[in-house]
Design a protein around this motif. Structure first.
Motif, short mmCIF file in Angstrom:
data_model
loop_
_atom_site.label_atom_id
_atom_site.label_comp_id
_atom_site.label_asym_id
_atom_site.label_seq_id
_atom_site.Cartn_x
_atom_site.Cartn_y
_atom_site.Cartn_z
N ASN A 126 -5.01 -22.92 43.93
CA ASN A 126 -4.95 -23.53 42.49
C ASN A 126 -6.23 -24.13 42.19
OD1 ASN A 126 -4.73 -25.86 43.43
ND2 ASN A 126 -2.46 -26.02 43.13
N PHE A 127 -6.25 -24.55 40.81
CA PHE A 127 -7.18 -25.21 40.31
C PHE A 127 -7.68 -26.79 40.58
CE2 PHE A 127 -9.58 -21.93 38.33
CZ PHE A 127 -8.83 -21.34 37.47
N ASP A 128 -6.71 -26.97 41.65
CA ASP A 128 -6.67 -28.57 41.78
C ASP A 128 -8.22 -28.70 42.54
OD1 ASP A 128 -4.14 -30.58 43.48
OD2 ASP A 128 -5.46 -30.97 41.93
N TYR A 129 -8.65 -30.03 42.09
CA TYR A 129 -10.07 -30.43 42.39
C TYR A 129 -11.12 -29.47 42.15
CZ TYR A 129 -7.01 -33.64 45.14
OH TYR A 129 -6.12 -34.47 45.30
N TYR A 130 -10.99 -28.50 41.32
CA TYR A 130 -11.91 -27.63 40.86
C TYR A 130 -12.53 -27.87 39.49
CZ TYR A 130 -11.44 -24.21 44.45
OH TYR A 130 -11.40 -23.74 45.90
N GLY A 131 -13.83 -27.98 39.42
CA GLY A 131 -14.42 -27.87 37.95
C GLY A 131 -14.29 -26.56 37.41
N ILE A 132 -14.08 -26.35 36.12
CA ILE A 132 -13.77 -24.78 35.37
C ILE A 132 -14.78 -24.95 34.32
CG2 ILE A 132 -12.27 -23.56 34.20
CD1 ILE A 132 -10.01 -25.26 35.73
N GLY A 133 -15.80 -23.97 33.99
CA GLY A 133 -16.35 -23.68 32.94
C GLY A 133 -16.04 -22.31 32.30
N TRP A 134 -16.01 -22.51 31.05
CA TRP A 134 -16.10 -21.19 30.03
C TRP A 134 -17.49 -20.81 29.52
CZ3 TRP A 134 -12.33 -17.67 29.64
CH2 TRP A 134 -10.86 -17.85 30.05
N PHE A 135 -18.03 -19.62 29.88
CA PHE A 135 -19.31 -19.42 29.66
C PHE A 135 -18.93 -18.09 28.57
CE2 PHE A 135 -21.84 -21.40 32.46
CZ PHE A 135 -20.93 -22.27 33.35
N ARG A 136 -19.91 -17.75 27.70
CA ARG A 136 -19.95 -16.38 27.05
C ARG A 136 -21.43 -15.88 27.17
NH1 ARG A 136 -18.64 -18.20 20.89
NH2 ARG A 136 -20.72 -19.29 20.39
N GLN A 137 -21.40 -14.61 27.04
CA GLN A 137 -22.83 -13.87 26.79
C GLN A 137 -22.70 -12.76 25.71
OE1 GLN A 137 -24.46 -12.11 30.35
NE2 GLN A 137 -26.36 -12.14 29.72
N ALA A 138 -23.22 -12.86 24.69
CA ALA A 138 -23.33 -11.99 23.61
C ALA A 138 -24.43 -10.92 23.64
CB ALA A 138 -23.59 -12.78 22.40
N PRO A 139 -24.29 -9.84 23.10
CA PRO A 139 -25.13 -8.82 23.30
C PRO A 139 -26.63 -9.24 23.30
CG PRO A 139 -23.29 -7.90 22.12
CD PRO A 139 -23.18 -9.37 22.30
N GLY A 140 -27.49 -8.90 24.20
CA GLY A 140 -28.99 -9.05 23.88
C GLY A 140 -29.29 -10.65 24.24
N LYS A 141 -28.29 -11.47 24.66
CA LYS A 141 -28.32 -12.81 24.67
C LYS A 141 -28.31 -13.51 25.95
CE LYS A 141 -27.78 -14.05 19.64
NZ LYS A 141 -27.13 -14.98 18.93
N ASP A 142 -28.60 -14.70 26.36
CA ASP A 142 -28.53 -15.33 27.83
C ASP A 142 -27.18 -15.91 27.53
OD1 ASP A 142 -31.70 -16.80 27.58
OD2 ASP A 142 -31.15 -14.96 28.30
N ARG A 143 -26.61 -16.04 28.86
CA ARG A 143 -25.17 -16.62 29.15
C ARG A 143 -25.26 -17.95 28.38
NH1 ARG A 143 -22.42 -15.54 34.70
NH2 ARG A 143 -22.77 -13.43 33.94
N GLU A 144 -24.16 -18.37 27.81
CA GLU A 144 -24.09 -19.60 27.20
C GLU A 144 -22.85 -20.46 27.99
OE1 GLU A 144 -23.09 -19.42 23.15
OE2 GLU A 144 -23.27 -21.62 22.83
N ARG A 145 -22.83 -21.60 28.35
CA ARG A 145 -21.90 -22.46 28.63
C ARG A 145 -21.23 -23.08 27.27
NH1 ARG A 145 -20.41 -27.42 28.91
NH2 ARG A 145 -22.57 -28.27 28.44
N ILE A 146 -19.97 -22.77 27.06
CA ILE A 146 -19.45 -23.23 25.90
C ILE A 146 -18.38 -24.37 26.26
CG2 ILE A 146 -19.74 -21.25 24.77
CD1 ILE A 146 -16.87 -20.24 25.24
N VAL A 147 -17.52 -24.57 27.25
CA VAL A 147 -16.84 -25.24 27.64
C VAL A 147 -16.88 -25.81 29.19
CG1 VAL A 147 -14.32 -26.35 27.96
CG2 VAL A 147 -15.08 -24.62 26.15
N CYS A 148 -16.74 -27.04 29.34
CA CYS A 148 -16.87 -27.69 30.81
C CYS A 148 -15.81 -28.45 31.30
CB CYS A 148 -18.28 -28.16 31.43
SG CYS A 148 -18.34 -28.69 33.02
N TYR A 149 -14.84 -28.54 32.11
CA TYR A 149 -13.98 -29.30 32.60
C TYR A 149 -14.46 -29.91 33.95
CZ TYR A 149 -9.72 -30.87 34.88
OH TYR A 149 -8.70 -31.52 35.57
#
Length: 122
Positions: A28-51
């Motif tokens: 499970n996610f206990d003790y894990y940091g979690i990130g949400w990222f996104r990558q739009a067409p032709g663009k670099d991956r972007e971090r949008i949320v960090c827990y």
């Protein structure tokens, strides 16, 4: 070891909302940091949320601040990202990532899902 899998993407219209899920298996996610990222067409991956697993702090990027909400279920097996008032510029593949006892989120996080595609039409 931990595995993560995203779901919940799809085709929506501008102004709609979506809730993306990131399901953990193997641990499970206990003790894990979690990130949400996104990558739009032709663009670099972007971090949008960090827990942060250190203090539970949630950090949102300017691009989603005020429109995004991060949450975890009580069993700590699924993390969620709710996005409101979606716009065409939110079109991207959205990824969930996790790392043990992580306080920051970055491209070197150890566990990544394969992504879920979100397409927003005007």
């Amino acid at each position: 070891q931990l595995q993560v899998e995203e779901s919940g993407g799809g085709l929506v219209r501008a102004g709609d909302s979506l809730r993306l899920s990131c399901k953990a298996s193997g641990h499970n996610f206990d003790y894990y940091g979690i990130g949400w990222f996104r990558q739009a067409p032709g663009k670099d991956r972007e971090r949008i949320v960090c827990y942060s697993s250190h203090d539970g702090k949630i950090d949102y990027s300017d691009s989603v601040e005020g429109r995004a909400t991060f949450a975890k279920d009580s069993k700590k097996t699924t993390a969620y990202l709710e996005l409101n008032n979606l716009q065409p510029e939110d079109t991207a593949v959205y990824y969930c990532a996790a790392d043990w006892f992580a306080d920051t989120c970055h491209s070197d996080m150890k566990f990544w899902g394969k992504g879920t595609r979100v397409t927003v039409s005007a």
